[in-house]
Design a protein around this motif. Structure first.
Motif, PDB file in Angstrom:
ATOM      1  N   UNK A  49      84.056 -46.916  29.978  1.00 30.41           N
ATOM      2  CA  UNK A  49      83.457 -46.759  31.307  1.00 30.41           C
ATOM      3  C   UNK A  49      81.937 -46.639  31.226  1.00 30.41           C
ATOM      4  N   UNK A  50      81.425 -46.160  30.086  1.00 33.49           N
ATOM      5  CA  UNK A  50      79.982 -46.055  29.890  1.00 33.49           C
ATOM      6  C   UNK A  50      79.396 -47.344  29.331  1.00 33.49           C
ATOM      7  N   UNK A  51      80.241 -48.148  28.691  1.00 31.31           N
ATOM      8  CA  UNK A  51      79.754 -49.344  27.999  1.00 31.31           C
ATOM      9  C   UNK A  51      79.813 -50.574  28.891  1.00 31.31           C
ATOM     10  N   UNK A  52      80.931 -50.783  29.588  1.00 29.33           N
ATOM     11  CA  UNK A  52      81.191 -52.047  30.277  1.00 29.33           C
ATOM     12  C   UNK A  52      80.807 -52.021  31.759  1.00 29.33           C
ATOM     13  N   UNK A  53      80.308 -53.164  32.205  1.00 30.36           N
ATOM     14  CA  UNK A  53      80.138 -53.414  33.636  1.00 30.36           C
ATOM     15  C   UNK A  53      80.735 -54.790  33.929  1.00 30.36           C
TER      16      UNK A  53
ATOM     17  N   UNK B  88      91.207 -56.362  35.454  1.00 33.70           N
ATOM     18  CA  UNK B  88      90.038 -55.548  35.837  1.00 33.70           C
ATOM     19  C   UNK B  88      90.287 -54.053  35.726  1.00 33.70           C
ATOM     20  N   UNK B  89      91.543 -53.637  35.861  1.00 33.18           N
ATOM     21  CA  UNK B  89      91.834 -52.200  35.898  1.00 33.18           C
ATOM     22  C   UNK B  89      91.551 -51.499  34.572  1.00 33.18           C
ATOM     23  N   UNK B  90      91.460 -52.237  33.474  1.00 35.74           N
ATOM     24  CA  UNK B  90      91.235 -51.586  32.177  1.00 35.74           C
ATOM     25  C   UNK B  90      89.766 -51.638  31.753  1.00 35.74           C
ATOM     26  N   UNK B  91      88.912 -52.213  32.586  1.00 36.40           N
ATOM     27  CA  UNK B  91      87.507 -52.374  32.202  1.00 36.40           C
ATOM     28  C   UNK B  91      86.598 -51.458  33.013  1.00 36.40           C
ATOM     29  N   UNK B  92      85.487 -51.078  32.387  1.00 33.70           N
ATOM     30  CA  UNK B  92      84.480 -50.302  33.079  1.00 33.70           C
ATOM     31  C   UNK B  92      83.770 -51.136  34.130  1.00 33.70           C
ATOM     32  N   UNK B  93      83.320 -50.486  35.175  1.00 33.60           N
ATOM     33  CA  UNK B  93      82.644 -51.194  36.280  1.00 33.60           C
ATOM     34  C   UNK B  93      81.170 -50.839  36.406  1.00 33.60           C
ATOM     35  N   UNK B  94      80.742 -49.732  35.788  1.00 33.81           N
ATOM     36  CA  UNK B  94      79.376 -49.258  35.989  1.00 33.81           C
ATOM     37  C   UNK B  94      78.664 -48.946  34.677  1.00 33.81           C
ATOM     38  N   UNK B  95      79.129 -49.535  33.591  1.00 32.92           N
ATOM     39  CA  UNK B  95      78.525 -49.265  32.296  1.00 32.92           C
ATOM     40  C   UNK B  95      77.267 -50.074  32.037  1.00 32.92           C
TER      41      UNK B  95
ATOM     42  N   UNK C 220      79.856 -57.802  31.314  1.00 29.65           N
ATOM     43  CA  UNK C 220      80.855 -58.663  30.679  1.00 29.65           C
ATOM     44  C   UNK C 220      81.536 -59.491  31.771  1.00 29.65           C
ATOM     45  N   UNK C 221      81.967 -60.674  31.397  1.00 33.51           N
ATOM     46  CA  UNK C 221      82.670 -61.522  32.357  1.00 33.51           C
ATOM     47  C   UNK C 221      83.503 -62.545  31.604  1.00 33.51           C
ATOM     48  N   UNK C 222      84.420 -63.167  32.315  1.00 33.75           N
ATOM     49  CA  UNK C 222      85.105 -64.335  31.788  1.00 33.75           C
ATOM     50  C   UNK C 222      84.202 -65.545  32.017  1.00 33.75           C
ATOM     51  N   UNK C 223      84.688 -66.734  31.677  1.00 29.80           N
ATOM     52  CA  UNK C 223      83.876 -67.942  31.732  1.00 29.80           C
ATOM     53  C   UNK C 223      83.325 -68.193  33.135  1.00 29.80           C
ATOM     54  N   UNK C 224      82.117 -68.758  33.177  1.00 34.23           N
ATOM     55  CA  UNK C 224      81.450 -69.057  34.441  1.00 34.23           C
ATOM     56  C   UNK C 224      81.613 -70.499  34.893  1.00 34.23           C
TER      57      UNK C 224
END
Length: 649
Positions: free
Chosen positions: A198-202, A218-225, A229-233
């Motif tokens: 949660x501190x690392x990932x956004x 999305x539920x297992x990833x941080x939102x405000x770190x 990070x993202x999947x392909x664009x």
């Protein structure tokens, strides 16, 4: 000093930048004076790397490019050596306390706003031998038929995170539980480390706004770190056949939603340290937001040359001093930290500095005339890296080979870069691939005869599969004809071990780097298993009309003959640039001669005031890409430092 002016690249690399407003210019403007008739695609790619060094940047910071400009008389509580995924988070987190002064020293230049670092799709041309690289070379490898080749390490603010391939892989829960088991500290376990994400990932949405259902959870990833990070664009030509082949083949290649759940086994969509089509490295994620802090100073283009003993505490040597210089002929400087020196220089530079400073095998140090402060036989030992074997297949359609086209066609490269710069869309918003597969070798396979399973547990893969739409120059000269799809096979759990040793007491002389690739029967047999599995994947009907069959030297191999596959492996394998383990973590009380350089708190055993926070502390290489794991180690190390935690007396 609090002035505002525009600085050139020459200013940036020659002086002190403090509170300055600098402008940004892309490398495309710098290349505009050359005609496209005179500039081939390959030349353009190399020119971009050079031009980036001249490109001005925009920052507001206590950022120094000359050690003589550091504030006179300022006391630093912590001196951090290296600004990669270990150093930048540590410096940023410690400087959150305004009463604490932190200095971070980076050997390379700043990479802020340099186009060739920012653009994800340029990544194949950043490694190796770019201006942002230490440009190391390994010794000839007997296991690779005495081949030797460059070993890329980032020499730039952000370290390797500014030049790597941006793979965002947490690795398996068994890897972390293995770290906890080896160190005797449950704080390194998967369950204990989980809140740190949660501190690392956004997590950010892809730029093309495609439906990501089934591509990431999305539920297992941080939102405000800190890290975007993202999947392909953007889509790649290989996306559809990869997915259809996975559905057809199943088994090891079964589709799964998110390899960062702790159980990565299967084939899934790539996740990268990319946000809004821009690379997110350690410096942009952690240091840039902290640049307004008066208690954080950053010194670039300066190399730490030695760690210095400053006294004794309870009969232990205290190491809180550092010396540093910009070259072997430049003036030397020295500083002492009031609390700790934190070594985050990576799996090559960290052991080199320890050895130069008298912390290492006494017998080796005496041969070079280095006085031994503490006899640490394992400093520089246990070097572990993951070999990669490239398998080339012919692509039936020219447009399906993205990276060969970029290398050969200057117009295509120019149009793709323009699309990135003006619209933030297109293939350059992606990394080099859109899928990753992780799989294990069956427990009853003959590869394990006389060999215990080297993985950390049943969720940890032995092998990785990476499909790529094209080929790259660092795998050999770009072919003059033909178009390709690349399947890369990576051994994630090698049993071969190498070393980093001193060639000279000159800190500006490269250490001797010997990964000792493919030194064991297991490693060569495991890669043979992975190569055959990847080839079987290529034979799925989903590839009909897309692939034309095996290509280049891979086409000459009899896949059913072990000796043929093994010889191809020794002739073709390269490194994926994941060195670890050269200052490994071990339990409290473990004798130095048995193993372990740092304790569970990452303090160097037998001394006070010195800690290591980088991939060198891993007791074994995690079964995946180590970038995200190092960030997690750094976040926990910051918490340990702030709390004053001591696992060992």
């Amino acid at each position: 000093m609090n002035t505002s002016r525009t600085l050139s690249g020459a200013d940036l690399h020659g002086g002190h930048i403090y509170g300055c407003s600098l402008t940004h210019r892309t490398s495309r403007q710098l290349t505009s004076q050359l005609s496209w008739q005179e500039l081939t695609a390959d030349m353009y790619l190399h020119f971009i790397a050079f031009a980036a060094l001249l490109s001005p940047v925009t920052i507001e910071a206590a950022l120094y490019s000359d050690p003589a400009q550091l504030p006179k008389g300022k006391a630093y509580d912590y001196i951090v050596i290296g600004s990669g995924p270990g150093g930048s988070p540590i410096a940023a987190r410690l400087s959150e306390d305004p009463s604490v002064n932190v200095l971070i020293i980076e050997a390379g230049p700043t990479g802020f706003n340099y186009t060739n670092i920012e653009v994800p799709g340029i990544v194949p041309y950043l490694q190796p031998t770019s201006p942002f690289d230490w440009n190391y070379t390994m010794v000839p490898q007997p296991g690779l038929n005495d081949r030797s080749f460059p070993f890329s390490r980032g020499k730039v603010l952000g370290g390797c995170t500014a030049i790597n391939w941006m793979f965002w892989v947490r690795c398996a829960q068994d890897d972390y539980d293995g770290f906890a088991r080896v160190s005797g500290d449950d704080g390194w376990s998967w369950k204990s480390m989980l809140p740190l994400w949660n501190k690392i990932e956004r997590l950010v949405p892809p730029l093309d706004h495609h439906n990501t259902s089934g591509e990431i959870n999305p539920s297992i990833h941080g939102k405000n770190g800190a890290i975007n990070i993202s999947v392909h664009n953007a889509p790649y030509p290989t996306d559809d056949p990869v997915v259809r082949a996975a559905q057809e083949v199943g088994g090891d290649f079964r589709l799964m939603e998110d390899y960062n759940s702790g159980d990565p086994l299967g084939l899934a969509w790539f996740q990268g340290s990319i946000g809004n089509g821009i690379r997110n490295d350690a410096a942009t994620a952690y240091l840039a937001p902290a640049l307004s802090r008066k208690n954080l100073d950053i010194l670039i283009k300066t190399q730490v040359t030695k760690l210095v003993q400053t006294g004794f505490q309870d009969d232990k040597p205290v190491i809180r001093g550092v010396t540093f210089a910009q070259s072997r002929t430049a003036p030397a400087f020295a500083l002492n930290a009031t609390k700790e020196v934190i070594l985050a220089a990576g799996a090559f530079n960290t052991p080199q500095l320890l050895l130069l400073s008298g912390i290492g095998p006494a017998s080796d140090l005496s041969l070079l005339g280095v006085p031994t402060i503490i006899d640490h036989p394992n400093v520089g030992q246990n070097l572990t890296d993951q070999p990669l074997v490239p398998l080339h297949y012919g692509a039936a359609q020219k447009q399906d080979d993205v990276y060969t086209n970029l290398a050969r066609n200057a117009t295509f490269f120019h149009e793709s870069l323009d699309e990135w710069e003006t619209e933030r869309r297109g293939i350059f918003t992606n990394a080099a691939n859109n899928h990753l597969g992780f799989f294990r070798i069956p427990a009853n396979d003959s590869v394990f005869e006389g060999q215990p399973d080297p993985s950390a547990g049943p969720t940890a893969p032995h092998l990785e599969f990476i499909p790529v739409p094209g080929t790259f120059s660092f795998l050999g000269p770009t072919p003059l004809a033909g178009y390709y799809t690349l399947f890369a096979v990576v051994l994630l759990t090698p049993t071969s071990r190498g070393s980093v040793t001193l060639l000279s007491t000159d800190p500006f002389t490269q250490p001797v780097i010997n990964p000792n690739f493919l030194d064991t029967a297991f490693d060569i047999a495991a890669l043979r298993h992975g190569i055959r599995a990847a080839h079987n994947f290529s034979r799925a009907h989903a590839w009909d009309g897309f692939l034309t069959g095996r290509a280049m030297s891979w086409a000459l191999v009899d896949v059913e003959v072990d000796a043929d596959v093994d010889e191809f492996t020794r002739e073709s394998a390269i490194t994926i640039w994941h060195p670890t383990g050269t200052a490994a973590m071990a339990r409290c009380g473990t004798p130095a001669e048995v193993g372990g350089v740092v304790d569970p708190d990452l303090r160097v055993k037998g001394v006070e005031g010195l800690r290591v926070v980088d991939a060198s502390v891993f007791p074994f290489v995690p079964a995946g890409h180590p970038q995200a794991v190092i960030y997690a180690f750094a976040e926990r190390a910051a918490e340990l430092i702030k709390s004053g935690h001591r696992a060992c007396s």
